[in-house]
Scaffold this motif. Structure first.
Motif, PDB file in Angstrom:
ATOM      1  N   ILE A  47      -9.114  11.264   8.542  1.00  0.00           N
ATOM      2  CA  ILE A  47      -8.679  11.293   9.940  1.00  0.00           C
ATOM      3  C   ILE A  47      -9.625  12.186  10.741  1.00  0.00           C
ATOM      4  CG2 ILE A  47      -6.819  11.876  11.524  1.00  0.00           C
ATOM      5  CD1 ILE A  47      -6.183   9.498   9.741  1.00  0.00           C
ATOM      6  N   LEU A  56      -0.272  12.498  11.117  1.00  0.00           N
ATOM      7  CA  LEU A  56      -1.516  12.671  10.384  1.00  0.00           C
ATOM      8  C   LEU A  56      -2.377  13.682  11.128  1.00  0.00           C
ATOM      9  CD1 LEU A  56      -2.254   8.910   9.596  1.00  0.00           C
ATOM     10  CD2 LEU A  56      -1.461  10.643   7.972  1.00  0.00           C
ATOM     11  N   ASP A  60      -7.069  15.022   7.219  1.00  0.00           N
ATOM     12  CA  ASP A  60      -6.289  14.338   6.187  1.00  0.00           C
ATOM     13  C   ASP A  60      -7.124  13.219   5.570  1.00  0.00           C
ATOM     14  OD1 ASP A  60      -4.041  15.882   6.467  1.00  0.00           O
ATOM     15  OD2 ASP A  60      -2.852  14.374   7.523  1.00  0.00           O
ATOM     16  N   TYR A 151      -9.742   2.030  12.988  1.00  0.00           N
ATOM     17  CA  TYR A 151      -8.801   2.853  13.736  1.00  0.00           C
ATOM     18  C   TYR A 151      -7.467   2.866  12.999  1.00  0.00           C
ATOM     19  CZ  TYR A 151     -11.121   4.122  18.116  1.00  0.00           C
ATOM     20  OH  TYR A 151     -11.919   4.715  19.068  1.00  0.00           O
ATOM     21  N   SER A 370      -5.997  17.112   2.090  1.00  0.00           N
ATOM     22  CA  SER A 370      -5.995  17.536   3.488  1.00  0.00           C
ATOM     23  C   SER A 370      -6.757  18.842   3.611  1.00  0.00           C
ATOM     24  CB  SER A 370      -4.554  17.707   3.988  1.00  0.00           C
ATOM     25  OG  SER A 370      -4.536  18.009   5.363  1.00  0.00           O
TER      26      SER A 370
END
Length: 392
Positions: A47, A56, A60, A151, A370
């Motif tokens: 991300i 999110l 991540d 996306y 993460s």
């Protein structure tokens, strides 16, 4: 007659592979296996932006299942393995468009449903549309269908749904929809004193906040008030409200009728903004719409560029298909309306329109790693509490 017994042929000794050959074979096998797994089963993504916070977070790492909706066959087969658009670390394209194949979707477990967190190829990187949206997404470049930017957003409306947003609340077919558990909105936090940002905001996991300096359009903030514009969840907003230096927490919404010029569709026939949008019908396969002026403004680009039609033009605001003016159209595939969970900081379908089914990549399943991108947070770089978290 004397008979001579023939000696059995000696087996040829196999040549031993060189160390380089063994290394090359191992790497080749690993690349082929990884390419097949990445295409057929699942892919790993990271991300990069806060548009899905607080569901999110930036940093991540997640796995996206191709099996749920069915993987698609390549449209652009001449591509360097394990790349997407460019060769690693360069701006050199990793593919050639000499060959283009028709796309097919293999059977999946399910279809895209409202509430799913979905990865898709960004439709507006189509060669005929990307320039129209450069004010919303300034780094747009044209790419083939299967190599457009990935996306991730939440599906808020399926094919055939009528979507409307009223004061930030999403309505589908007239019914208010459940709010995602970790969805963020924009709030005005009125305070009696300056706030220690580390103890108040960062301690609560809030990364998007700015001191209030001017009136937010014509909303509920008085010019003599001081405080912060904060993007956070409803639950954290209630927690902040309990602090003794916080006078009030108020959600900030653009008022109905205050037109936001960068929204989809680009027409003077609507006066929508991100908090008051629609109603708008999401196209469905075999669904027919009448092409009045408003509908032509909304759907014309999708009919021209995403339906596989040839010889489609706009003449004086009217759609011309194969040389004939048409006053209605039946869609050939399903479409979806996607929105980020960080509703006031997400460039999504409100800004560039629908996602065609042939652009769907897969369903986001879980976070496997993460990493906090904050360079000052050396000691807690890995967010251990987010590892192997199921995405809902």
């Amino acid at each position: 007659m004397a008979i001579t017994e023939l000696a059995p042929k000696q087996e040829r000794q196999k040549k031993e592979k060189s160390a380089f050959r063994e290394w090359f074979d191992s790497v080749l096998f690993a690349v082929i296996a990884a390419t097949i797994i990445r295409w057929l089963f699942f892919s790993a993504f990271v991300i990069p932006t806060p548009s899905m916070e607080n569901t999110l977070l930036v940093g991540d790492y997640l796995f996206v299942s191709k099996l749920h909706y069915g993987t698609t066959t390549p449209v652009t087969p001449l591509q360097m393995p394990l790349t997407h658009q460019y060769i690693w670390g360069t701006t050199i394209p990793s593919y050639l468009e000499w060959i283009k194949l028709p796309q097919f979707r293999l059977p999946g477990f399910t279809d895209v449903k409202r509430g799913d967190v979905v990865v898709f190829n960004l439709p507006v990187e189509h060669p005929e549309t990307y320039r129209k949206y450069s004010n919303v997404l300034p780094d747009l470049h044209p790419h083939p269908l299967d190599l457009r930017s990935n996306y991730i957003k939440r599906c808020v409306a399926q094919a055939g749904d009528t979507l409307e947003i009223r004061n930030g609340q999403v309505y589908i077919n007239g019914s208010a929809q459940p709010i995602p558990f970790r969805m963020q909105n924009e709030y005005f936090m009125s305070t009696t004193t300056a706030v220690h940002e580390e103890n108040v905001f960062r301690k609560n996991g809030i990364t998007d906040f700015t001191p209030f300096t001017e009136t937010f359009n014509d909303t509920i903030i008085s010019n003599d008030e001081s405080g912060y514009i904060v993007k956070t969840t409803p639950a954290l907003a209630q927690k902040l409200k309990t602090y003794d230096f916080v006078k009030r927490m108020e959600p900030l919404y653009l008022r109905k009728g205050l037109k936001e010029p960068s929204l989809f569709p680009a027409t003077d026939l609507t006066d929508w903004n991100k908090d008051n949008y629609g109603p708008i019908v999401v196209p469905a396969k075999n669904g027919t719409i009448m092409l009045n002026d408003r509908n032509t403004a909304i759907y014309a680009d999708f009919i021209r560029y995403y339906e596989g039609n040839e010889h489609v033009t706009l003449q004086n605001g009217k759609l011309v298909l194969n040389g004939k003016h048409v006053d209605q159209y039946t869609f050939k595939q399903d479409y979806y309306f996607m929105m980020g969970d960080n509703r006031h900081n997400s460039a999504d379908s409100r800004y560039w329109g629908f996602v065609p089914k042939d652009h769907i990549v897969g369903k986001a399943v879980f976070v496997w790693m993460s990493i906090d991108p904050d360079p000052t947070n050396f000691l807690n770089k890995i967010r251990w509490e987010r590892l192997f978290r199921i995405i809902r």
